[in-house]
Enzyme design. Structure first.
Site, mmCIF file in Angstrom:
data_model
loop_
_atom_site.group_PDB
_atom_site.id
_atom_site.type_symbol
_atom_site.label_atom_id
_atom_site.label_comp_id
_atom_site.label_asym_id
_atom_site.label_seq_id
_atom_site.Cartn_x
_atom_site.Cartn_y
_atom_site.Cartn_z
ATOM 1 N NE ARG A 71 -32.511 44.031 -42.898
ATOM 2 C CZ ARG A 71 -32.612 44.043 -42.168
ATOM 3 N NH1 ARG A 71 -31.825 44.012 -40.718
ATOM 4 N NH2 ARG A 71 -33.571 45.637 -41.282
ATOM 5 C CE LYS B 34 -33.788 36.908 -38.187
ATOM 6 N NZ LYS B 34 -34.418 35.313 -37.753
ATOM 7 N N GLY C 221 -38.651 51.187 -43.356
ATOM 8 C CA GLY C 221 -40.177 52.470 -42.573
ATOM 9 C C GLY C 221 -40.947 52.935 -44.003
ATOM 10 C CE LYS D 241 -40.946 29.464 -37.959
ATOM 11 N NZ LYS D 241 -41.285 30.161 -35.592
#
Length: 609
Positions: free
Chosen positions: A27, A604, A102, A486
């Site tokens: 992530r 992620k 968060g 990318k």
């Protein structure tokens, strides 16, 4: 943000928490930490850097018999990535520990009030405020202390709390940042992602915004912050542990690129009506009348999902003759967009938790416009809160840079375009041709993937450069944008995507012998225009890499390198032309020694604004 794991049960907590952190590394993060309760004492270890830096202090200095704990991988939002700023964060006495994803928007105000009451802060984070707020309200009941603290918090959170005075008790709460609870036999694993849970159980509870869970070994009680009891709904996770492992590939990204021949087939499996040459999308059944009458469609998303939406715009306007607008979700949520009758919004997100997309969706829904979702993760917030929608069925995507989710999003948008087209002006013969093209895509992708070594050799010529330019026209302009994204995401090479004709309006000033330019130059209605653009680059000594249609010998005379893709319908071509660009970015990044699966500064699932 980024990754949360919590455990309570009979087993040793350390292996479960550490394995969970490793499973959540994909992530994106910059520090990690763990907190355990042993003999009614809190023990916390945390380190900047990778999870590996945490292993030695945890194994040497923490109690391996402890059976309750929380852990976290942090992606910095407030404060630099240091040992001190890593989670978990504790209160003044070190008896309460918090992990949190968060942003606490009013943390400055709360911090000032808490300091006036004598609380001492050690970190630069907003999360530390939560630990002190809970401490301020704690009088022996951890659940109520968390509830009172959160009633004063503004912002988003997915959080798990541990208190040494309640050594067999976890409290978890969610508002805008995902949390899932894995249900085992006399044990529970709380996480921000099912990837951290799958080894232990496939039975999970997806927490909803505004819910708080009180968890002991004996059971789980779920309620709202207003103390209304909620009946937990247990779901069966359909992903397997094998799906989130590398399976012999060097990187998850390469594995996921190579899975696309299968995931594209999964995206349309069971959704093609060969008797009517139409798409049958069960998730949209209740909205067929609205789709029949729709006057305007808005597609919204962020990053790669926004690029998929741009391709969707070309598809829907070409195939279905429906006016389409594409909006960045981060901008749409703050715009006074006109939402007149006959407008539909599609929100696109791999995770289904993207903060900006979710906020935009909620705002548009508040205005009375129907909102439909296109997501990958079952049970995600966008999936639950949209009026209807479609899953893309790409399976778990671990690499931070999205690949297979992108092509599956495009495939689903193609199916929606087919459905809309057959409602309007698309003839059965045209529907048949479109379906035939879509059904050939998986095998055509496989043929491109067989050229991996060729593309790897090509990467050896360009991994040292500092800049790349990606150019395309029509529905392949968004492919140029995605190819550039990318490249910059994983190789850290500056890369930009443009419509090919726009090169003359500024970017051509950058062209010289050190500037590689990637052209998407398939045989379509604007092919000759793209050839002219290639000539303009060659006249300025630029290096040209062309993505071209098989059998095109003309382009080989003009480009320095050519990667061929099979022929298909022009508006289905993005499903093929993106594959070489994903591979090129991957091999360039590998040759530069970059951490492909965990690129710097990226996460992620972006669950903060």
């Amino acid at each position: 943000m980024c990754g949360i794991v919590g455990y309570i049960g009979k087993s040793s907590a350390i292996p479960i928490l550490m394995e969970g952190l490793i499973r959540l590394e994909y992530r994106g993060y910059d520090s990690a930490g763990i907190a355990l309760i042993s003999n009614r004492e809190m023990c916390v270890k945390k380190r900047a850097g990778r999870v590996g830096a945490l292993v030695e202090p945890v194994m040497k200095e923490m109690d391996k018999s402890a059976t309750i704990g929380i852990a976290h991988t942090r992606w910095a939002t407030h404060g630099e990535p240091t040992d001190l700023n890593a989670h978990p964060h504790t209160d003044c006495k070190g008896r309460i520990a918090v992990v949190h994803n968060g942003i606490i928007e009013n943390y400055g105000t709360l911090k000032k009030l808490l300091k006036e009451k004598g609380h001492n802060f050690e970190t630069d984070t907003d999360t530390e405020v939560l630990a002190h707020m809970i401490e301020e309200h704690y009088n022996g009941d951890l659940l109520e202390a968390v509830r009172f603290a959160l009633s004063q918090v503004e912002g988003t959170y997915g959080m798990v709390v541990l208190c040494q005075d309640s050594p067999r008790h976890l409290v978890a709460a969610r508002n805008g940042s995902p949390l899932v609870v894995g249900v085992g036999e006399n044990e529970y694993v709380v996480a921000s992602d099912v990837a951290a849970i799958l080894r232990h159980t496939t039975q999970v509870i997806y927490m909803k915004d505004g819910e708080i869970a009180s968890i002991t070994e004996k059971g789980l009680n779920l309620s709202t912050l207003e103390m209304e009891m909620v009946e937990p709904k247990v779901h069966e996770v359909i992903w397997s542990l094998e799906q989130i492992e590398k399976g012999g590939y060097d990187h998850f990204m390469l594995k996921e690129i190579c899975e696309q021949s299968q995931t594209l087939q999964d995206a349309y499996r069971g959704r093609l009506d060969l008797s009517e040459w139409n798409a049958k999308l069960g998730g949209l059944t209740d909205y067929l009348d609205e789709l029949q009458k729709v006057k305007r469609i808005i597609l919204t998303g962020c990053g790669t999902a926004w690029h998929a939406a741009l391709i969707g715009e070309y598809l829907m306007e070409e195939v279905a003759q429906v006016p389409v607008e594409v909006e960045y979700a981060s901008e749409l949520r703050y715009r006074s967009s006109v939402m007149d009758e006959g407008t539909l919004l599609f929100a696109i997100s791999q995770s289904g938790e993207t903060a900006d997309t979710l906020a935009a969706m909620r705002e548009i829904k508040r205005r009375g416009t129907p909102v439909l979702g296109i997501v990958n993760v079952v049970g995600s917030t966008i999936a639950r809160e949209s009026d209807a929608g479609i899953y893309i069925h790409a399976g778990p995507e671990i690499g931070v840079a999205s690949t297979k989710a992108f092509t599956s999003q495009v495939m689903v948008l193609a199916l929606i375009s087919l459905l809309l087209g057959r409602m309007r002006t698309l003839s059965p013969e045209e529907g048949r041709d479109f379906i035939s093209a879509l059904r050939e895509i998986p095998s055509q992708v496989s043929s491109i993937l067989e050229k991996k070594e060729e593309i790897d050799r090509l990467a050896s010529n360009y991994h040292h450069v500092n800049n790349f330019l990606f150019l395309g026209r029509g529905c392949n302009f968004p492919v140029a944008l995605e190819g550039a994204l990318k490249m910059k995401e994983i190789s850290y090479i500056h890369a930009e995507g443009y419509p090919a004709a726009e090169m003359k309006h500024g970017p051509i000033a950058l062209i010289d012998e050190n500037m590689p330019v990637v052209f998407i130059a398939i045989k379509d209605g604007v092919y000759e225009k793209v050839i002219s653009n290639i000539s303009e680059v060659k006249a300025r000594r630029g290096k040209v890499i062309a993505i071209a249609t098989e059998g095109d010998e003309e382009i080989a005379e003009k480009a320095d390198h050519v990667i061929y893709v099979p022929e298909t319908l022009p508006y289905a071509s993005p499903l093929l032309t993106i594959i070489p660009l994903q591979l090129l970015a991957y091999y360039v990044a590998v040759r530069r020694g970059c951490d492909v699966d965990k690129p710097r500064n990226l996460a992620k699932s972006v669950t903060v604004e």
